[in-house]
Scaffold this active site. Structure first.
Site, PDB file in Angstrom:
ATOM      1  N   ARG A 197       0.857  -1.186   0.000  1.00 21.45           N
ATOM      2  CA  ARG A 197       0.000   0.000   0.000  1.00 21.45           C
ATOM      3  C   ARG A 197       0.894   1.237   0.000  1.00 21.45           C
ATOM      4  O   ARG A 197       2.087   1.158   0.323  1.00 21.45           O
ATOM      5  CB  ARG A 197      -0.914   0.039   1.218  1.00 21.45           C
ATOM      6  CG  ARG A 197      -0.199   0.300   2.526  1.00 21.45           C
ATOM      7  CD  ARG A 197      -1.156   0.276   3.699  1.00 21.45           C
ATOM      8  NE  ARG A 197      -2.008   1.445   3.751  1.00 21.45           N
ATOM      9  CZ  ARG A 197      -1.727   2.559   4.438  1.00 21.45           C
ATOM     10  NH1 ARG A 197      -0.609   2.659   5.124  1.00 21.45           N
ATOM     11  NH2 ARG A 197      -2.561   3.580   4.459  1.00 21.45           N
ATOM     12  N   ASN A 199       1.255   5.157   1.506  1.00 19.38           N
ATOM     13  CA  ASN A 199       0.802   6.131   2.475  1.00 19.38           C
ATOM     14  C   ASN A 199       1.449   7.466   2.107  1.00 19.38           C
ATOM     15  O   ASN A 199       2.536   7.484   1.540  1.00 19.38           O
ATOM     16  CB  ASN A 199       1.232   5.690   3.884  1.00 19.38           C
ATOM     17  CG  ASN A 199       0.555   6.503   4.954  1.00 19.38           C
ATOM     18  OD1 ASN A 199      -0.536   7.041   4.747  1.00 19.38           O
ATOM     19  ND2 ASN A 199       1.185   6.618   6.106  1.00 19.38           N
ATOM     20  N   LYS A 291      -2.035  15.405   9.370  1.00 19.49           N
ATOM     21  CA  LYS A 291      -0.894  15.225   8.470  1.00 19.49           C
ATOM     22  C   LYS A 291       0.076  16.407   8.516  1.00 19.49           C
ATOM     23  O   LYS A 291       1.063  16.426   7.780  1.00 19.49           O
ATOM     24  CB  LYS A 291      -1.389  14.983   7.046  1.00 19.49           C
ATOM     25  CG  LYS A 291      -1.969  13.579   6.850  1.00 19.49           C
ATOM     26  CD  LYS A 291      -2.429  13.343   5.426  1.00 19.49           C
ATOM     27  CE  LYS A 291      -2.924  11.907   5.230  1.00 19.49           C
ATOM     28  NZ  LYS A 291      -1.856  10.905   5.148  1.00 19.49           N
TER      29      LYS A 291
END
Lengths: 313, 178
Positions: A197, A199, A291
């Site tokens: 995956r 990120n 974030k």
């Protein structure tokens, strides 16, 4: 880095947390990029100065650590024979790293012959960070880690935690049940079928080591982003996370390869530029904050929009 | 698992009997859980946490197979009881910890790995390295502390406020450093 090799993380114009795992094809955990020598030397310097920060392990992980070393050295020698060689005579292994012009000989399963723990040793030959999770009663527990380039999380603090507890700070992911679904998925990963995956986050400054231990060194740059410097200062940070089930101990190995791309290079690919703009425009406020984008969110949006208008005009 | 409500509900679906251990801080949580469990038709036994809990292992070992345990207590009590559940043969899937008294945890300074005394404030000055920390709710059982992240000047409260906090009795320094 060259945009042609950059793993752009978005496939839609909006971003939400999801189980975005897909089969890793080809099933190769380690990537060797032109930045190899620079990044591996940087890792080793960090380990020399801050070993407790970059390396943690539980004593009972030694068998799993040897599995990791064995798997990665075999893979590296097979996939990149021009860079790495592994030869064996009885129980004595010789690993040659041609990129660093190093050769090491050790006795397999004899940790003393390595001079350090196996995960620590193999981590010094790859650009990836390596995280080992053991499976206990259907829960995943972080039992060892070799982490030099963290995306603002602390291995020292998270060591020994369950997957669910590690993800407690991520907005909504535990409360909405997604973390548990992902954990259940991970517990079913089979040996020989790795998954992957991507990120992402945005960094102010070109820095792989964004550890929370040094946030006071790099965090201030987030507040210094202006219309004039946004294109060169801000970077899209992408972590390629591969997951591999170790056959003997059944522990899960996470390999994390971190890539950085300056916004000024990214915008040259107009499709990426527009997709990043759309994602940032629609990103949920808690994720903007989590974030670390909040201080320069609007400046970056203005820049991406301006570039788009300029090209359209 | 601390505060993981999804797992808790799944656990309720799977069992017929639960034992709730509660201290005075966890009383409110335990009442709510007891009510929900009874609505679901579960057998419920409530045990008060006090003293050194002599005989807890014997009591737990005498429970029928499939019993689940819920602990509603301060983190300090949870920390003390946790190994005793393991000794009594209960795995992670069988015990649910519900910490009470949120915001009263010790604070782990990520800058120096020092442990600071419990606080209810959102910011704290680390008594080991003197840096200002933002206090989170991210809790580590191993450190028995919540995560304190470093801050930069742009995020900080005014100096006068930091001085007031640093001088207050709330931030007495514990001599533990990991």
């Amino acid at each position: 880095m060259a945009t042609s090799r950059f793993p752009f993380p978005f496939t839609a114009s909006e971003y939400h947390y999801s189980n975005n795992l897909r089969p890793l094809d080809p099933p190769v955990l380690i990537q060797v990029t032109p930045e190899y020598v620079e990044e591996v030397r940087y890792k080793r310097a960090l380990l020399r100065q801050h070993h407790d920060r970059c390396y943690q392990s539980e004593q009972e992980t030694m068998t799993a650590q040897w599995e990791v070393l064995s798997h990665l050295f075999h893979e590296m020698a097979e996939v990149y024979p021009q860079h790495f060689t592994l030869t064996k005579q009885d129980n004595v292994w010789t690993f040659q790293n041609h990129l660093l012009q190093e050769q090491v000989q050790f006795e397999y399963l004899n940790t003393q012959s390595l001079g350090m723990e196996p995960l620590d040793f193999v981590g010094r030959h790859v650009q990836e960070d390596l995280i080992l999770m053991s499976q206990r009663d259907e829960e995943l527990v972080l039992c060892a880690g070799h982490l030099c380039f963290p995306g603002n999380w602390s291995l020292k603090f998270d060591a020994g935690m369950t997957f669910m507890d590690i993800h407690h700070p991520v907005p909504g992911i535990v409360e909405e049940g997604l973390a548990e679904k992902i954990q259940r998925f991970l517990t079913y990963i089979e040996t020989g079928r790795p998954w992957t995956r991507l990120n992402w986050s945005l960094n102010a400054g070109r820095r792989l080591d964004t550890s929370p231990e040094t946030f006071d060194e790099w965090g201030t740059l987030r507040f210094q982003v202006t219309a004039e410097n946004v294109a060169e200062l801000v970077h899209l940070r992408v972590e390629e996370q591969n997951l591999f089930r170790l056959p003997r101990t059944q522990s899960l190995l996470f390999t994390i390869h971190t890539y950085l791309l300056e916004i000024e290079k990214l915008v040259k690919n107009h499709a990426w530029r527009d997709q990043l703009y759309d994602v940032l425009r629609t990103l949920a406020p808690p994720l903007v904050e989590y974030k670390g984008i909040l201080p320069f969110h609007q400046v970056l949006l203005n820049y991406l929009h301006g570039e788009r208008v300029r090209d359209d005009g | 698992m601390m505060g993981d409500t999804t797992r808790w509900h799944r656990m309720m679906d799977d069992v017929v009997r639960i034992v709730i251990f509660a201290d005075s801080d966890g009383e409110k949580h335990s009442t709510n859980i007891e009510a929900e469990a009874k609505i679901r038709g579960l057998q419920v036994d409530i045990r008060r946490i006090d003293g050194n809990m002599t005989g807890i292992e014997t009591y737990l070992q005498a429970q029928p197979m499939g019993t689940r345990v819920v602990v509603c207590a301060t983190r300090s009590n949870i920390q003390q009881l946790r190994p005793r559940f393991v000794d009594a043969g209960y795995g992670n899937e069988e015990v649910f910890f519900y910490p009470a008294g949120e915001g009263h945890s010790r604070v782990f300074c990520v800058g120096c790995y020092g442990i600071n005394d419990p606080t209810t404030e959102a910011t704290n000055v680390c008594c080991h390295c003197g840096r200002q920390l933002a206090v989170s709710t991210h809790y580590s059982i191993r450190h028995d502390a919540v995560f304190g992240s470093l801050t930069v000047p742009e995020q900080r409260v005014p100096t006068s406020e930091v001085t007031r906090i640093a001088n207050s009795e709330d931030f007495a320094c514990e001599s533990i450093k990991h």
